[in-house]
Structure formats: C-alpha cells, structure tokens
Design a protein around this motif. Structure first.
Motif, PDB file in Angstrom:
ATOM      1  N   UNK A  49      22.569  39.129  56.524  1.00 21.80           N
ATOM      2  CA  UNK A  49      22.573  38.057  57.514  1.00 21.80           C
ATOM      3  C   UNK A  49      23.942  37.879  58.150  1.00 21.80           C
ATOM      4  N   UNK A  50      24.996  37.951  57.328  1.00 26.71           N
ATOM      5  CA  UNK A  50      26.352  37.877  57.889  1.00 26.71           C
ATOM      6  C   UNK A  50      26.605  39.056  58.823  1.00 26.71           C
ATOM      7  N   UNK A  51      26.141  40.248  58.428  1.00 27.97           N
ATOM      8  CA  UNK A  51      26.273  41.411  59.299  1.00 27.97           C
ATOM      9  C   UNK A  51      25.526  41.222  60.608  1.00 27.97           C
ATOM     10  N   UNK A  52      24.338  40.609  60.534  1.00 24.29           N
ATOM     11  CA  UNK A  52      23.570  40.341  61.749  1.00 24.29           C
ATOM     12  C   UNK A  52      24.304  39.339  62.642  1.00 24.29           C
ATOM     13  N   UNK A  53      24.950  38.348  62.027  1.00 25.88           N
ATOM     14  CA  UNK A  53      25.737  37.396  62.819  1.00 25.88           C
ATOM     15  C   UNK A  53      26.903  38.087  63.518  1.00 25.88           C
TER      16      UNK A  53
ATOM     17  N   UNK B  59      31.676  45.812  57.046  1.00 22.31           N
ATOM     18  CA  UNK B  59      31.481  44.615  56.225  1.00 22.31           C
ATOM     19  C   UNK B  59      30.358  44.833  55.204  1.00 22.31           C
ATOM     20  N   UNK B  60      29.248  45.389  55.646  1.00 24.68           N
ATOM     21  CA  UNK B  60      28.110  45.596  54.749  1.00 24.68           C
ATOM     22  C   UNK B  60      28.432  46.585  53.645  1.00 24.68           C
ATOM     23  N   UNK B  61      29.098  47.674  53.975  1.00 27.09           N
ATOM     24  CA  UNK B  61      29.428  48.677  52.953  1.00 27.09           C
ATOM     25  C   UNK B  61      30.244  48.046  51.833  1.00 27.09           C
ATOM     26  N   UNK B  62      31.267  47.315  52.208  1.00 28.38           N
ATOM     27  CA  UNK B  62      32.137  46.688  51.201  1.00 28.38           C
ATOM     28  C   UNK B  62      31.366  45.657  50.389  1.00 28.38           C
TER      29      UNK B  62
ATOM     30  N   UNK C 254      30.211  46.067  46.371  1.00 25.35           N
ATOM     31  CA  UNK C 254      31.001  45.187  45.517  1.00 25.35           C
ATOM     32  C   UNK C 254      30.141  44.127  44.836  1.00 25.35           C
ATOM     33  N   UNK C 255      29.225  43.505  45.585  1.00 24.31           N
ATOM     34  CA  UNK C 255      28.512  42.362  45.027  1.00 24.31           C
ATOM     35  C   UNK C 255      27.015  42.562  44.860  1.00 24.31           C
ATOM     36  N   UNK C 256      26.384  43.344  45.719  1.00 26.72           N
ATOM     37  CA  UNK C 256      24.924  43.431  45.680  1.00 26.72           C
ATOM     38  C   UNK C 256      24.452  44.462  44.666  1.00 26.72           C
ATOM     39  N   UNK C 257      24.841  45.717  44.850  1.00 30.24           N
ATOM     40  CA  UNK C 257      24.409  46.794  43.965  1.00 30.24           C
ATOM     41  C   UNK C 257      25.545  47.092  42.992  1.00 30.24           C
ATOM     42  N   UNK C 258      25.653  46.270  41.961  1.00 29.81           N
ATOM     43  CA  UNK C 258      26.762  46.412  41.010  1.00 29.81           C
ATOM     44  C   UNK C 258      26.582  47.662  40.170  1.00 29.81           C
ATOM     45  N   UNK C 259      27.710  48.310  39.908  1.00 31.95           N
ATOM     46  CA  UNK C 259      27.692  49.490  39.060  1.00 31.95           C
ATOM     47  C   UNK C 259      27.481  49.069  37.616  1.00 31.95           C
ATOM     48  N   UNK C 260      26.744  49.898  36.901  1.00 31.34           N
ATOM     49  CA  UNK C 260      26.591  49.634  35.478  1.00 31.34           C
ATOM     50  C   UNK C 260      27.932  49.858  34.797  1.00 31.34           C
ATOM     51  N   UNK C 261      28.264  49.072  33.785  1.00 32.94           N
ATOM     52  CA  UNK C 261      29.536  49.286  33.111  1.00 32.94           C
ATOM     53  C   UNK C 261      29.555  50.655  32.450  1.00 32.94           C
ATOM     54  N   UNK C 262      30.703  51.294  32.573  1.00 35.93           N
ATOM     55  CA  UNK C 262      30.833  52.609  31.965  1.00 35.93           C
ATOM     56  C   UNK C 262      30.869  52.460  30.456  1.00 35.93           C
ATOM     57  N   UNK C 263      30.141  53.324  29.778  1.00 36.60           N
ATOM     58  CA  UNK C 263      30.141  53.262  28.322  1.00 36.60           C
ATOM     59  C   UNK C 263      31.307  54.079  27.806  1.00 36.60           C
ATOM     60  N   UNK C 264      31.991  53.494  26.871  1.00 35.66           N
ATOM     61  CA  UNK C 264      33.121  54.204  26.276  1.00 35.66           C
ATOM     62  C   UNK C 264      32.586  55.100  25.175  1.00 35.66           C
ATOM     63  N   UNK C 265      33.216  56.259  24.988  1.00 35.31           N
ATOM     64  CA  UNK C 265      32.749  57.125  23.923  1.00 35.31           C
ATOM     65  C   UNK C 265      32.922  56.428  22.578  1.00 35.31           C
ATOM     66  N   UNK C 266      31.943  56.635  21.728  1.00 33.99           N
ATOM     67  CA  UNK C 266      31.989  55.997  20.414  1.00 33.99           C
ATOM     68  C   UNK C 266      33.139  56.573  19.601  1.00 33.99           C
ATOM     69  N   UNK C 267      33.774  55.695  18.861  1.00 33.90           N
ATOM     70  CA  UNK C 267      34.871  56.132  17.999  1.00 33.90           C
ATOM     71  C   UNK C 267      34.293  56.976  16.877  1.00 33.90           C
ATOM     72  N   UNK C 268      35.055  57.985  16.435  1.00 33.85           N
ATOM     73  CA  UNK C 268      34.540  58.802  15.336  1.00 33.85           C
ATOM     74  C   UNK C 268      34.320  57.933  14.099  1.00 33.85           C
ATOM     75  N   UNK C 269      33.243  58.233  13.436  1.00 34.05           N
ATOM     76  CA  UNK C 269      32.907  57.448  12.248  1.00 34.05           C
ATOM     77  C   UNK C 269      33.921  57.702  11.142  1.00 34.05           C
TER      78      UNK C 269
END
Length: 194
Positions: free
Chosen positions: A95-99, A134-137, A141-156
């Motif tokens: 909507x802001x982009x349309x404005x 404006x829409x790309x940013x 940033x806010x609409x299609x949020x990236x999933x948090x990156x998983x950190x590799x598990x520490x060795x047991x």
C-alpha cells in the motif's frame, strides 16, 4: 591469485546470495509490472477511467499476482509460521508502494501538467521504480523474514562412566518420588566431564 572456498569472505557470500535474490525479485516484479501496465492502459483507454483510479486498480491487481510469486517462488524457504502477519505486512508495505506510485503520477499530472497517455506512462515508470526499491527493502526485511541460521552442533563430550550412586532409601514410596530419584541419578550418570 585464485580464491579458495576458505578465503572467500562472508560479505562476498552474502553479496552473491543477494544478487540471486535481486534477480528473482526482478523477475517476479517484472511480471507484476506487465500486469500493472496492461491493466492501467486498459483502464485509461478502454474503460475511460481517470488515471489515478486506473493506477490504483492496476496496482492492486499487480500486488495480488506479485504476492503469489514472492511467497511461493522467491521467498518459499522463508519463515511462513504466521501467514496472517505476513499478508498484513505485505499489504501494508504494498500500500505504501502504491501511494508512492500514485503520488508521482498525481504530481506529474496535476502539478507539472503532463497529461498525455505517454507522459502518464512515463510518470508511472518513475513512480514504479521508486516504489520498487522501497518494496524490495521492506519485503526482505520485515515481510518475508529469513529463518534463523542453525549453528552447527557442538561435538558431544565423551561420556565418562560414573560410579553408581549409593542406594538411597526412598523418602516416599510414591511413584512420583521414585521417578524423581531415577531422574536425578540419570543426570549424575550422564553429566558432562569438566
């Protein structure tokens, strides 16, 4: 000097990923532009609607087609846990982009006096370009949020056998007390070595 996978910086990797995202965003956006301009042209020439009304109708239809492309192609791997939130934010930022688009078109027509169909299309191109940045940013940033990156598990840690605990007389004969005692001995038995 050849670069290896180890020597490529995280910034270079992010830029490569961003470049692919920008290309896909452009493809989805271009399909939306085609829809937007076709509907706009039909509304002002075929239906005889005013240019601002035509712009709003064309942009609303393009927003709907773009959402499908963004959600199911470009950002399909992004967090979709809350679709209601995602759609709401998408509509707000769209909507802001349309404005922005309509404001540039209105400014060119009513302030600058550019009223021919070609001049309207030119103003629409300028407004669409500004709104696209404006829409790309905002989408990424806010609409299609990236999933948090998983950190590799520490060795047991290696499990070191612990001498069995001395039998403790149960305080209560209830099954809850026995389960707590069993749980406590298991935690001691598998505690990581320090």
């Amino acid at each position: 000097m050849a670069t290896t996978a180890e020597s490529s910086s995280p910034l270079a990797q992010k830029l490569r990923g961003l470049r692919g995202e920008v290309v896909k965003f452009g493809i989805v956006g271009l399909s939306g532009v085609v829809v937007n301009f076709a509907i706009f042209w039909f509304c002002i020439n075929g239906l005889g609607l005013a240019s601002l009304r035509s712009n709003i109708a064309a942009t609303v239809i393009a927003i709907a087609t773009n959402y499908l492309g963004y959600r199911y192609w470009l950002y399909r791997d992004r967090d979709a846990a809350s679709r209601k939130r995602e759609i709401t934010l998408f509509l707000v930022f769209s909507g802001f982009g349309m404005l922005i688009e309509t404001g540039v078109l209105g400014f060119s027509q009513y302030v600058l006096g550019l009223d021919s169909n070609v001049e309207k299309m030119g103003a629409k191109v300028v407004g669409l370009a500004i709104a696209t940045v404006f829409r790309f940013i905002s989408y990424r940033t806010w609409v299609f949020k990236a999933l948090p990156e998983t950190e590799p598990a520490a060795p047991a840690a290696p499990v070191t056998p612990v001498a069995p605990a001395a039998p403790v007389a149960p305080v209560s004969t209830g099954s809850a007390a026995q389960a707590e005692l069993l749980l406590a001995t298991e935690q001691i038995r598998y505690a990581p070595a320090e």
